[in-house]
Write a protein that holds these residues in place. Sequence first.
Motif, PDB file in Angstrom:
ATOM      1  N   ARG A  88      42.272  43.267  32.873  1.00  0.00           N
ATOM      2  CA  ARG A  88      41.999  43.620  34.056  1.00  0.00           C
ATOM      3  C   ARG A  88      40.681  42.966  34.904  1.00  0.00           C
ATOM      4  N   CYS A  89      40.288  42.949  36.054  1.00  0.00           N
ATOM      5  CA  CYS A  89      39.120  42.565  36.402  1.00  0.00           C
ATOM      6  C   CYS A  89      38.225  43.848  36.638  1.00  0.00           C
TER       7      CYS A  89
ATOM      8  N   ARG B 217      45.407  39.652  24.265  1.00  0.00           N
ATOM      9  CA  ARG B 217      45.788  38.781  25.551  1.00  0.00           C
ATOM     10  C   ARG B 217      46.390  37.618  25.275  1.00  0.00           C
TER      11      ARG B 217
ATOM     12  N   GLN C 206      38.881  47.772  32.253  1.00  0.00           N
ATOM     13  CA  GLN C 206      39.328  46.345  32.145  1.00  0.00           C
ATOM     14  C   GLN C 206      40.646  46.310  31.024  1.00  0.00           C
TER      15      GLN C 206
ATOM     16  N   TYR D 131      48.677  42.766  26.220  1.00  0.00           N
ATOM     17  CA  TYR D 131      48.115  43.416  27.392  1.00  0.00           C
ATOM     18  C   TYR D 131      47.544  42.485  28.461  1.00  0.00           C
TER      19      TYR D 131
ATOM     20  N   GLY E 216      44.100  37.705  32.685  1.00  0.00           N
ATOM     21  CA  GLY E 216      44.202  38.234  34.335  1.00  0.00           C
ATOM     22  C   GLY E 216      43.596  36.984  35.078  1.00  0.00           C
TER      23      GLY E 216
ATOM     24  N   ASP F 165      43.866  48.060  29.120  1.00  0.00           N
ATOM     25  CA  ASP F 165      45.044  48.891  29.636  1.00  0.00           C
ATOM     26  C   ASP F 165      45.660  49.985  28.819  1.00  0.00           C
TER      27      ASP F 165
ATOM     28  N   GLU G 264      36.397  46.763  38.019  1.00  0.00           N
ATOM     29  CA  GLU G 264      36.386  47.391  39.444  1.00  0.00           C
ATOM     30  C   GLU G 264      35.043  47.576  40.165  1.00  0.00           C
TER      31      GLU G 264
END
Length: 366
Positions: A208-209, A124, A98, A205, A132, A100, A211
């Motif tokens: 992210r979700c 963030r 999650q 940054y 995100g 970067d 995965e």
Amino acid sequence: MSTPLELAIIIPTFNEHAHVPLLVAKLEQALTGTRWEVIFVDDNSPDGTADAVREIARVDSRVRVIQRIGRRGLATACIEGMCATAAPVAAVIDGDLQHDETILPAMLDALRRDAALDVVVGSRFVAGGGTGEWDGDRVAKSALATRLSQKVLNVGLTDPMSGFFMIRTNLVRALAPQLSGIGFKILLDIMAAADRPLRFLELPYVFRCREQGESKLDHVVALEYLIAIYDRKFGNVVPVRFAMFSAIGVIGVLIHMTVLTMLHIGLGAAFLGGQIVGTLAAMTFNFFLNNALTYRDRRLRGWRALLDGWVSFCLVCSVGAIANVGVAGFLYDFHFGAWAGSALAGVLVGAVWNYALSSRFTWGRY
């Protein structure tokens, strides 16, 4: 002559088997031209995360694993990993992809350029950053936590909850004895523990979700954040674990009285029977809540460990109750009727006894 090691990436893991090869590949791509190593600090994951790291480490000497047995917790894993490297700089990054990793070179360049800079934080909430696909509720909770940390601990970061940062390892080693190691927010602990304001830079940054697998975030994590703030502010007066143990004990008294009232007053059961059931209900409640919160880093898992732990906890608390009554009775006789003070002294002795013995014999055996 080989190039000196420049950077260590510390990745605390629990059940991240599937992410290990992906992470190493992403680091390889992002850190071209940098002499780096990655240390996975794994809390004995049952899914074989440590073995997945070893499989790669056999052919890539930059990859290492610390498999912790009987020790748990993201913060302590990060501390252990940062203290285990010889690199002058360490980055902490989550094992769930999650964060970067492509901004790691920029973080390292910032520390190279400015010798007075202590830490670079992936944020963030600065311009260019983002959360995100977070929903509004999670964004609001994060904003509240940020305001709270800035208000209570005077930490100037826009994203003190970030788990993505790079820091000089000599600073971490110097601060390690003062770090509480509680919960998930090691950056906040580091910033608040320093005896001087740390110089920091925040780089943006986008979060992210996840995965694969399940998120480690839950309501207990939010509670651990509050606990970490308490520990940093008041832990030197009343240790946070004892404060939690005592608070749960107070709730247990309410459980006891509720069960006793329902059985004795509501259903007409004998007082002694109601007292026994109420005591067992309170002990059971206290055991499971302490296991989930107070001793989360040592929590017992599996029905056998839970049963053994419950029995030992009940035995410890039974002896604690005897100590409570004995001390209170002695002081009451000695002070010729100072009943309130005697009772409180007995409660305190019982609480300290229960805490000390359960820490050793219930949650200290595994």
